[in-house]
Design an enzyme around this catalytic site. Structure first.
Site, PDB file in Angstrom:
ATOM      1  N   ILE A  15     -42.226 -27.431  49.246  1.00  0.00           N
ATOM      2  CA  ILE A  15     -42.393 -25.981  49.275  1.00  0.00           C
ATOM      3  C   ILE A  15     -42.444 -25.365  47.884  1.00  0.00           C
ATOM      4  CG2 ILE A  15     -41.377 -25.645  51.554  1.00  0.00           C
ATOM      5  CD1 ILE A  15     -38.725 -24.987  50.239  1.00  0.00           C
ATOM      6  N   GLY A  18     -41.699 -26.949  39.929  1.00  0.00           N
ATOM      7  CA  GLY A  18     -41.418 -26.228  38.696  1.00  0.00           C
ATOM      8  C   GLY A  18     -41.033 -27.181  37.595  1.00  0.00           C
ATOM      9  N   GLY A  19     -40.630 -26.615  36.473  1.00  0.00           N
ATOM     10  CA  GLY A  19     -40.291 -27.441  35.328  1.00  0.00           C
ATOM     11  C   GLY A  19     -39.125 -28.369  35.582  1.00  0.00           C
ATOM     12  N   ASP A 131     -31.610 -16.868  33.920  1.00  0.00           N
ATOM     13  CA  ASP A 131     -33.037 -16.981  34.228  1.00  0.00           C
ATOM     14  C   ASP A 131     -33.412 -16.039  35.373  1.00  0.00           C
ATOM     15  OD1 ASP A 131     -35.612 -17.895  33.892  1.00  0.00           O
ATOM     16  OD2 ASP A 131     -35.350 -19.678  35.147  1.00  0.00           O
TER      17      ASP A 131
END
Length: 976
Positions: A15, A18-19, A131
């Site tokens: 789903i 990312g990094g 973040d």
């Protein structure tokens, strides 16, 4: 390709990516719930020291208990794969939401307050997110915000610290932080704070800056700091000032511009110093936005824009004074009238300005008088005096006032239940009218400081409503409020305004009044007739007369189909009279209208929806925790948490919650029941008995008390004590309950014929009351009891007959179990699967009952290993009283089938060690027989013979023709 399972998680689909790695939707096979599984890439897991630090941070984040923070379930490793299992949130990210539409100011503020609340909770725990960005914020379908990845950004920081150190000697330190080619950055550059961009130590104010960037983007559609590259963005963050929001969009109020620009200050000492400080500002503005329409009308004009209504003070003095004056203006119309007059006649501007300055100075220079009440005081509502001769106001205005005042976290209203109990102590009728003298006497007995009384009188076509707070000891007035309604239709609105003003006079802060002040006709209904019916239903429900309350609540929703709380209370009445399908339907209707009501009612409605309709335990507990956090003096949340924790098998927590509920409201009946049940589940029968006796000694009573005392008598083999409780219900409308108790007890001792006769009698009594759902439950339980003992001749017919009466959730589950036990696999699976389709989110249905039914089917196919595997999802709940021993019993049967006597005995011993969980259950007595069979597999004849004898002692009066008993006797013959 990723493996199909990681630890005990079954991968469903990817789903996200990312990094840090990849994110999958997965199923927790142990607990039967969906999770988001983050698989960390090797770049983040190569350094053991960094990983340990990250795990410590993640574990700290997992302890955060807040409705706006995603729950971290587990941080683990499977071979070389590091993973994080978190709550799976159904909805969309804020980024996705913003791509579709620009939020209104009201929606922006709602989202901002929820995010800030999550930050306040995490900062309180010493955790900085680092973040905050739209991709890390989820909007759930029910309007709740979930902030993701608390603690996870810490790992990113450690990784970048290492890269920065490696790059320091080559002059590439900055590049190491923002290099997007590596797919690893310390936050997203567009949302970094200046201190993050500089690489210096950060604190909670960094998150406030990042949230400011998000609010700027939500309000304007643009980011405050832009550039073609990451370097350009960081340079802008460090060196440029953002364009004011009001220059981008003139429709935006100055107040939101001021808040956001303060959040974006480069010097963190100039920002809001805490998330809570920010929340206070946002809520103040939210209140002004919410009431801009009413304020526009108060000024005699409809022409004010949002910006004019919430942004432009009459005169600017200094920021703090401006804010205070703007907030004060929301409680009246004077400031707006002044503003209108200034616009109409500029000649008087200076004079009016001086008057306003004088008013502001007076507010700031002269101290306010001491608050009349404090947050520890409880207030009693007396009945209204109605001199209009219109009966529609009788009881109605008191009910409306209670709803309006109960949404306040500051005021604690003495409940109607406690009023009734106090009147009993006073040797008065619990239904006696609460005149001022009677109300004062109750206050004096209970140590209450004040009482509120009200009156309504007619003045031509107008109505005058007066509210008065009296000192309960002296009878002196301590606060008054009087309003006039232009017509009968405006009475509720006028009452609501009077109540809001009275709250301030009693000492409540403007901050909480602003936050918790839904208009009275919105929180209830604009129909006096509907509210009258609702109040009559509430009177019946307070007395425990749920069946009698139903017609009144039904009348209320007929008069006003949008009366959310009437639907919710109707759901409660249906549920307490065992009409579960009707309860679910009413709870759903209430939930669809929940945005109309006050914060307190919204929490109540959400709890009922999740408990009666979707049946999601995690959501239920989440709402109850939020309710407790918002209204810490409310007894309902801990009382209800006690009930659910006992269902789940967390009995010690259930005891703590029930005791907290009793402390908050010692004269409410239900918490004593919940406490006693939890104590019984831990086999602390004497303490449970003392709890019931303590409640009864206070004049409290409920059917649940007598059921509990009957069970305690059963455990002590005290026939006299059992008969006392049976006699209590004999001849009463719910006599069928006592008959059902006896049927279960006869099943426990193997007397199925007597149990069958008693069940039939209970069914007839329920039918006579028109309670087909109750009758269906009794019928299906009787069928299941016989199926467990091997008497399967009438199983299919019995299930069909019960379903013909009503297809309740409980009836379908027990019907599926009965059919599975008797080898009717297809019918059984069809029945349970149909229910799963109807209630796909039902926690216990999916985690306990579906796997249990499937496991029984596999037992009949001799697939014992498969049966055991299916039951893994039930482990979290199997010790609770909701599971009623079933997963343990079926797992034990599977081990018996596999001839693993040791493990089989372990499962059945778990049942025998917990008699209080389901006191007179037939499975409990049969567990003695299964223990005997398990021991026999180890060839310990002496111990096995003794176990058989224990079983026969319990079943000494059992029906001789029962198949399971006949088989047991044949087995026992081998040991003679």
């Amino acid at each position: 390709m990723l493996q199909e399972t990681i630890s005990h998680y079954r991968i469903i689909k990817q789903i996200g990516v990312g990094g840090m790695g990849e994110v999958y939707l997965a199923e927790d096979k142990n607990l039967g719930r969906r999770v988001a599984l983050k698989i960390l890439s090797s770049g983040f897991t190569g350094d053991d020291g960094q990983l340990r630090r990250f795990e410590q941070e993640a574990y700290a984040a997992s302890a955060l208990n807040h409705p706006n923070i995603i729950t971290i379930y587990e941080v683990g490793i499977d071979q070389t794969t590091h993973f994080i299992a978190t709550e799976f949130v159904e909805g969309e990210t804020l980024r996705q939401h913003l791509s579709r539409s620009k939020p209104s100011l009201k929606e922006l503020l709602d989202i901002a307050i929820q995010i800030a609340s999550a930050l306040a909770a995490s900062h309180e725990a010493g955790i900085v997110h680092r973040d905050i960005k739209p991709e890390n914020i989820m909007l759930r379908r029910d309007g709740y915000i979930k902030v993701l990845d608390f603690g996870i950004a810490k790992l990113t920081e450690h990784f970048n610290e290492k890269r920065s150190a490696q790059a320091e000697n080559t002059g590439e330190a900055t590049l190491a932080v923002v290099n997007t080619d590596s797919n690893v950055v310390l936050g997203s550059p567009s949302y970094m704070s200046p201190e993050q961009a500089r690489g210096v130590n950060i604190d909670a104010r960094t998150d406030i800056f990042s949230l400011g960037v998000i609010l700027y983007e939500m309000a304007t559609g643009k980011r405050p700091f832009e550039g073609e590259t990451s370097f350009d963005v960081i340079a802008a963050i460090l060196n440029q000032e953002p364009v004011p929001l009001t220059k981008i969009s003139e429709e935006l109020p100055e107040a939101i511009n001021r808040i956001v620009m303060k959040m974006l200050k480069k010097d963190r000492n100039e920002r809001y110093q805490s998330a809570q400080e920010l929340i206070n500002e946002l809520r103040s503005l939210e209140y002004r936005v919410k009431h801009r329409y009413e304020l526009g009308h108060a000024a005699g004009s409809d022409s004010y824009t949002t910006r004019e209504m919430v942004s432009k003070p009459v005169i600017t003095v200094k920021e703090t004074a401006q804010d205070s004056f703007a907030m004060g203006a929301t409680t009246g119309s004077i400031s707006q009238q002044i503003l209108v007059k200034v616009k109409e006649n500029k000649i008087v501007t200076a004079a009016l300005a001086l008057l306003v300055i004088g008013a502001i100075v007076a507010l700031w220079v002269f101290p306010r008088k001491t608050a009349v009440l404090n947050e520890r005081d409880t207030v009693l509502l007396a009945d209204f005096t109605n001199t209009t001769r219109d009966a529609v106001f009788d009881g109605t205005l008191r009910q409306a006032l209670a709803v309006q005042l109960e949404q306040s976290p500051f005021l604690s209203i003495f409940s109607d239940e406690r009023i009734r109990e106090t009147l009993r102590y006073m040797n008065r009728s619990p239904d006696e009218r609460l005149t001022v003298p009677v109300a004062r006497e109750i206050c004096q007995r209970q140590g209450l400081k004040a009482l509120l009384t009200g009156s309504i009188s007619s003045l031509g076509s107008h109505y005058v409503i007066s509210l008065e707070a009296l000192n309960a000891q002296t009878g002196d007035a301590i606060a008054r409020q009087q309003v006039e309604a232009e017509s009968k239709e405006r009475v509720l609105t006028a009452l609501g305004n009077a109540a809001s003003n009275l709250r301030e006079k009693l000492g409540e802060s403007l901050r909480t009044i602003n936050r918790y002040d839904a208009p009275i006709e919105q929180a209830t209904t604009s129909s006096l007739e509907a509210l009258k019916a609702f109040s009559l239903g509430s009177e019946q429900q307070t007395r425990g007369r749920y069946l009698e309350a139903i017609p009144f609540y039904k009348r209320a929703v007929e008069l006003d189909p949008n009366f959310a709380m009437a639907h919710a209370r109707l759901a409660v009445a249906y549920d307490n009279s065992r009409q579960s399908e009707l309860a679910a339907a009413s709870a759903t209707k209430a939930f669809e209208m929940k945005d109309r009501v006050s914060e307190r009612e919204k929490l109540f409605i959400s709890w009922r929806y999740y408990s009666l309709t979707t049946r999601e335990l995690d959501k239920i507990i989440e709402v109850l925790e939020l309710w407790r956090q918002t209204y810490p003096r409310a007894a309902e949340p801990p009382n209800t948490l006690a009930f659910y924790y006992a269902q789940m098998g967390q009995f010690e927590r259930a005891i703590e919650e029930a005791q907290a509920a009793i402390q908050l409201n010692p004269t409410r009946a239900q918490p004593y029941s919940n406490l006693a049940i939890a104590l019984m589940c831990l086999n602390r029968f004497d303490e449970a008995n003392a709890t019931y006796e303590q409640a009864l000694a206070q004049g409290l009573d409920s059917v649940g008390y007598h059921w509990g005392l009957y069970l305690i008598g059963f455990t002590h083999n005290d026939a006299q004590a059992m008969q006392k409780e049976i006699d209590f219900l004999t001849g009463k409308p719910n006599e069928y309950e006592a008959v059902d108790w006896q049927a279960k007890s006869k099943t426990f001792s193997g007397q199925l014929e007597k149990a069958r006769a008693l069940s039939n009698h209970a069914i007839d009594l329920a039918k006579q009351r028109g309670l087909n759902e109750v009758a269906s439950q009794f019928a299906i339980s009787a069928t299941l009891r016989e199926a467990v003992t091997g008497s399967c001749q009438q199983t299919a017919t019995g299930v069909a007959s019960a379903m013909a009466l009503a297809k309740t959730n409980a009836a379908i589950i027990e019907g599926a179990l009965a059919l599975a036990m008797c080898g009717e696999a297809t019918q059984s699976l069809n029945l349970i699967n149909e229910q799963v389709k109807r209630y796909p989110k039902d926690t216990l249905l999916n985690a306990v009952w579906l796997p249990t039914v499937k496991a029984i089917v596999e037992l009949r196919r001799n697939n014992f290993t498969g049966a055991v595997e299916l039951l893994e999802t039930a482990r979290r709940y199997e010790k609770g009283y909701a599971a009623a021993y079933w997963p343990l019993y079926v797992r034990g049967l599977a081990y018996l089938g596999a001839r693993d006597g040791t493990r089989a005995e372990t499962e059945f011993r778990k049942i025998l060690d917990s008699p209080g969980v389901n006191v007179n259950s037939g499975l409990y007595s049969l567990a003695y027989l299964q223990v005997a069979r398990a021991i026999a597999l180890s060839n310990d004849k002496a111990q096995s013979r003794k176990a058989y004898e224990d079983f026969f002692a319990i079943w000494k009066d059992a029906d001789a023709n029962l198949p399971i008993l006949q088989q047991a006797r044949r087995e026992f013959e081998k040991f003679k």
